[in-house]
Design a protein around this motif. Structure first.
Motif, short mmCIF file in Angstrom:
data_model
loop_
_atom_site.label_atom_id
_atom_site.label_comp_id
_atom_site.label_asym_id
_atom_site.label_seq_id
_atom_site.Cartn_x
_atom_site.Cartn_y
_atom_site.Cartn_z
N VAL A 67 0.83 -1.21 0.00
CA VAL A 67 0.00 0.00 0.00
C VAL A 67 0.87 1.26 0.00
O VAL A 67 2.05 1.22 0.32
N ARG A 68 0.23 2.35 -0.39
CA ARG A 68 0.82 3.67 -0.18
C ARG A 68 -0.11 4.36 0.79
O ARG A 68 -1.33 4.27 0.67
N MET A 69 0.46 5.01 1.81
CA MET A 69 -0.39 5.55 2.87
C MET A 69 0.05 6.93 3.31
O MET A 69 1.20 7.32 3.15
N ALA A 70 -0.92 7.65 3.88
CA ALA A 70 -0.65 8.95 4.48
C ALA A 70 -1.58 9.09 5.67
O ALA A 70 -2.55 8.33 5.80
N VAL A 71 -1.26 10.04 6.57
CA VAL A 71 -2.11 10.24 7.75
C VAL A 71 -2.40 11.73 7.89
O VAL A 71 -1.49 12.56 7.81
N LEU A 72 -3.68 12.04 8.11
CA LEU A 72 -4.07 13.44 8.25
C LEU A 72 -4.79 13.66 9.58
O LEU A 72 -5.21 12.72 10.25
N ASP A 73 -4.93 14.94 9.93
CA ASP A 73 -5.59 15.35 11.16
C ASP A 73 -7.02 15.78 10.81
O ASP A 73 -7.21 16.65 9.97
N ASP A 74 -8.02 15.17 11.44
CA ASP A 74 -9.41 15.47 11.07
C ASP A 74 -9.96 16.71 11.81
O ASP A 74 -11.15 17.01 11.67
N THR A 75 -9.14 17.37 12.58
CA THR A 75 -9.47 18.59 13.35
C THR A 75 -10.52 18.32 14.44
O THR A 75 -10.97 19.24 15.10
N CYS A 76 -10.91 17.05 14.60
CA CYS A 76 -11.90 16.69 15.62
C CYS A 76 -11.30 15.72 16.61
O CYS A 76 -12.00 14.94 17.25
N GLY A 77 -9.95 15.75 16.70
CA GLY A 77 -9.27 14.94 17.70
C GLY A 77 -8.76 13.60 17.21
O GLY A 77 -8.30 12.78 18.01
N ASN A 78 -8.83 13.37 15.89
CA ASN A 78 -8.38 12.07 15.37
C ASN A 78 -7.37 12.22 14.24
O ASN A 78 -7.38 13.21 13.52
#
Lengths: 96, 130
Positions: free
Chosen positions: B109-120
């Protein structure tokens, strides 16, 4: 650097997983625990639990080889090779 | 037995609704008032009959320490699949989304991680072809 700190550097280096973590952080600084774990799986090495990686990171941090800073609310790890250079100067070099 | 719904705990329902619809691009499936709160689910427009995501209020006292500990270690609370991760990363970054992990290859896989601004933190994954 005192004798105990020198011990901690060599102890930290005396493990293939920890050396791999150092290699990875050199290629790609500023990684979270999650990213270090993902990279360790991706490399096809032995899949380690997050708890195991956390312990390895603790040892590296104790030896001063890893620095932790906060990016927002996430802990980010990067290398500090200064203690390694000290270990070279204080002990390794006299045998090289 | 089927998995019809999954959930993320969100700090603020209206903020979450905005982020998960306007920014991520999901659409509301159910928005039902329950007492002072709402049963609010979204689905992907690519699969409106597919698995729903429940935006669940973070009110329970166990939720905040749980979420904080995950965020501290960079661990995503949910994972969504995209066809072109780099395009999605660029699109979201232009919308002001903050990524804690830029796109990287991780085996299949290719993956990234983001901030949902709601604590996750939210993981985006692209399955790489064989």
């Amino acid at each position: 650097m005192d004798a105990e700190q020198l011990d901690q550097v060599f102890k930290a280096l005396a493990d293939p997983t920890r050396r791999r973590i150092i290699d990875r952080l050199r290629e790609q600084p500023d990684q979270s625990l999650f990213q270090i774990c993902a990279a360790s799986v991706a490399q096809g090495g032995v899949a380690l639990s997050r708890q195991a990686i956390t312990q390895h990171l603790d040892m590296l941090q104790k030896a001063g080889l890893i620095q932790v800073r906060w990016a927002g609310r996430t802990k980010i790890h990067s290398l500090n090779l200064h203690p390694l250079q000290k270990a070279v100067d204080l002990w390794l070099r006299k045998h090289l | 037995m089927r998995i019809y719904i999954t959930s993320v705990f969100v700090d603020d329902l209206s903020k979450a609704l905005d982020f998960y619809t306007r920014v991520l691009g999901f659409q509301v499936k159910h928005d039902v008032p329950i007492g002072e709160s709402r049963w609010l689910t979204v689905v992907s427009p690519e699969a409106p009959e597919g698995t729903e995501l429940l935006l669940e209020p973070s009110g329970h006292p166990a939720v905040k320490p749980f979420k904080d500990a995950l965020v501290e270690d960079g661990i995503p609370a949910a994972s969504f699949q995209v066809d072109d991760l780099d395009a999605e990363h660029n699109r979201l970054r232009d919308l002001g989304v903050s990524f804690t992990m830029a796109p990287m290859d991780a085996g299949p896989v290719r993956m990234a991680v983001l901030d949902d601004t709601c604590g996750n933190l939210i993981q985006l994954v692209q399955m790489l072809g064989e």
